[in-house]
Motif scaffolding. Structure first.
Motif, PDB file in Angstrom:
ATOM      1  N   GLY A  61       0.818  -1.215   0.000  1.00  0.00           N
ATOM      2  CA  GLY A  61       0.000   0.000   0.000  1.00  0.00           C
ATOM      3  C   GLY A  61       0.849   1.263   0.000  1.00  0.00           C
ATOM      4  O   GLY A  61       0.528   2.232  -0.692  1.00  0.00           O
ATOM      5  N   LYS A  62       1.937   1.240   0.761  1.00  0.00           N
ATOM      6  CA  LYS A  62       2.829   2.405   0.822  1.00  0.00           C
ATOM      7  C   LYS A  62       3.528   2.638  -0.516  1.00  0.00           C
ATOM      8  O   LYS A  62       3.666   3.779  -0.969  1.00  0.00           O
ATOM      9  N   ASN A  84      -5.967   5.318  -5.759  1.00  0.00           N
ATOM     10  CA  ASN A  84      -5.355   4.684  -4.582  1.00  0.00           C
ATOM     11  C   ASN A  84      -6.312   3.651  -3.968  1.00  0.00           C
ATOM     12  O   ASN A  84      -5.886   2.563  -3.559  1.00  0.00           O
ATOM     13  N   TYR A  85      -7.592   3.979  -3.951  1.00  0.00           N
ATOM     14  CA  TYR A  85      -8.600   3.047  -3.422  1.00  0.00           C
ATOM     15  C   TYR A  85      -8.659   1.787  -4.282  1.00  0.00           C
ATOM     16  O   TYR A  85      -8.682   0.663  -3.757  1.00  0.00           O
ATOM     17  N   ASN A  90      -7.251  -3.963  -5.082  1.00  0.00           N
ATOM     18  CA  ASN A  90      -6.646  -5.040  -5.867  1.00  0.00           C
ATOM     19  C   ASN A  90      -5.592  -5.796  -5.058  1.00  0.00           C
ATOM     20  O   ASN A  90      -5.474  -7.023  -5.158  1.00  0.00           O
ATOM     21  N   ILE A  91      -4.816  -5.049  -4.276  1.00  0.00           N
ATOM     22  CA  ILE A  91      -3.789  -5.685  -3.442  1.00  0.00           C
ATOM     23  C   ILE A  91      -4.423  -6.628  -2.432  1.00  0.00           C
ATOM     24  O   ILE A  91      -3.968  -7.765  -2.234  1.00  0.00           O
ATOM     25  N   LEU A  92      -5.486  -6.181  -1.797  1.00  0.00           N
ATOM     26  CA  LEU A  92      -6.185  -7.032  -0.820  1.00  0.00           C
ATOM     27  C   LEU A  92      -6.800  -8.260  -1.486  1.00  0.00           C
ATOM     28  O   LEU A  92      -6.779  -9.361  -0.928  1.00  0.00           O
ATOM     29  N   GLN A  93      -7.343  -8.068  -2.692  1.00  0.00           N
ATOM     30  CA  GLN A  93      -7.945  -9.181  -3.423  1.00  0.00           C
ATOM     31  C   GLN A  93      -6.873 -10.212  -3.802  1.00  0.00           C
ATOM     32  O   GLN A  93      -7.079 -11.420  -3.664  1.00  0.00           O
TER      33      GLN A  93
END
Length: 235
Positions: A61-62, A84-85, A90-93
């Motif tokens: 995320g950073k 950013n949202y 996508n990263i969480l998915q």
């Protein structure tokens, strides 16, 4: 990762024992191993970053936040908050998907094998194109002949993998034209139609099949929706 495994294996075989390849397939420019190595590193780096982002979502995320901030400063990003949202979502998915893979080694292993099979199938298109236009090495023949062509194809795919055009257009066409020109030199002037045939099957057929599939899926979706509404109204 399946692509990387096959590319590394092809590069090792090419670098350690070139003599086993027939002269018809020894058309490589001098810099091909270097280009293939760069392509393999790039192809390995991308899934590695996905895995890293998934294992360490906060770090991912950073990094995403910094990249979006930099993009906004360069005028490449207009809506920082929305992008950013979406990226963090996508990263969480991806993190959830990879954790699901990690919890089921059988699914992961099967997916890897299917990926390797997919890449070999893609290389086989070039092999069968060569055979269709008359390619034949009598002293090799059969399975070994297929392995040799697949090895060459994997090196070519690795060497052009970092070219930022759709389907590696231009680089792929030229590379495989050289392959067909060399492999079919004894047949005559058939390199161009062979390249056109290979390109149509290995790239444009995906677009055509995808278009047909999408249209059929949309039609079925609309049909089911109409039926449900009709059933609901009748009820």
């Amino acid at each position: 990762f399946g692509f990387v495994i096959l590319s590394v294996a092809s590069l090792i075989l090419y670098s350690t024992n070139l003599q086993f390849l027939p002269k018809a397939l020894q058309f490589f420019p001098v810099g091909l191993p270097l280009l293939a190595t760069i392509g393999i590193i790039c192809c390995f780096f991308v899934p590695l970053m996905v895995v890293m982002f998934s294992i360490f979502p906060r770090l991912g995320g950073k990094i995403v936040y910094f990249a979006i901030w930099l993009g906004s400063k360069l005028g490449l990003v207009k809506d920082r908050k929305t992008l950013n949202y979406k990226m963090n979502k996508n990263i969480l998915q991806n993190s959830k998907c990879l954790k699901a893979f990690a919890s089921n080694p059988f699914v992961f292993g099967l997916s890897l094998l299917l990926s390797i099979g997919e890449n070999l199938a893609l290389c086989s298109i070039a092999y069968f194109t060569l055979k269709f236009f008359g390619y034949d090495i009598v002293e090799v023949g059969g399975f070994n002949e297929w392995v040799q062509v697949c090895l060459v194809c994997m090196l070519l795919y690795a060497a052009i993998s970092f070219i930022p055009t759709p389907g590696n257009s231009g680089a792929a066409d030229l590379s495989f034209y050289l392959l067909f020109e060399s492999g079919l030199a004894a047949i005559g002037n058939v390199a161009f139609p062979a390249t056109l045939t290979w390109r149509l099957i290995s790239f444009y057929s995906f677009i055509i099949i995808g278009f047909i599939y999408t249209k059929i899926s949309s039609l079925l979706f609309v049909t089911n929706l109409v039926r449900r509404k009709s059933f609901s109204l009748n009820f």
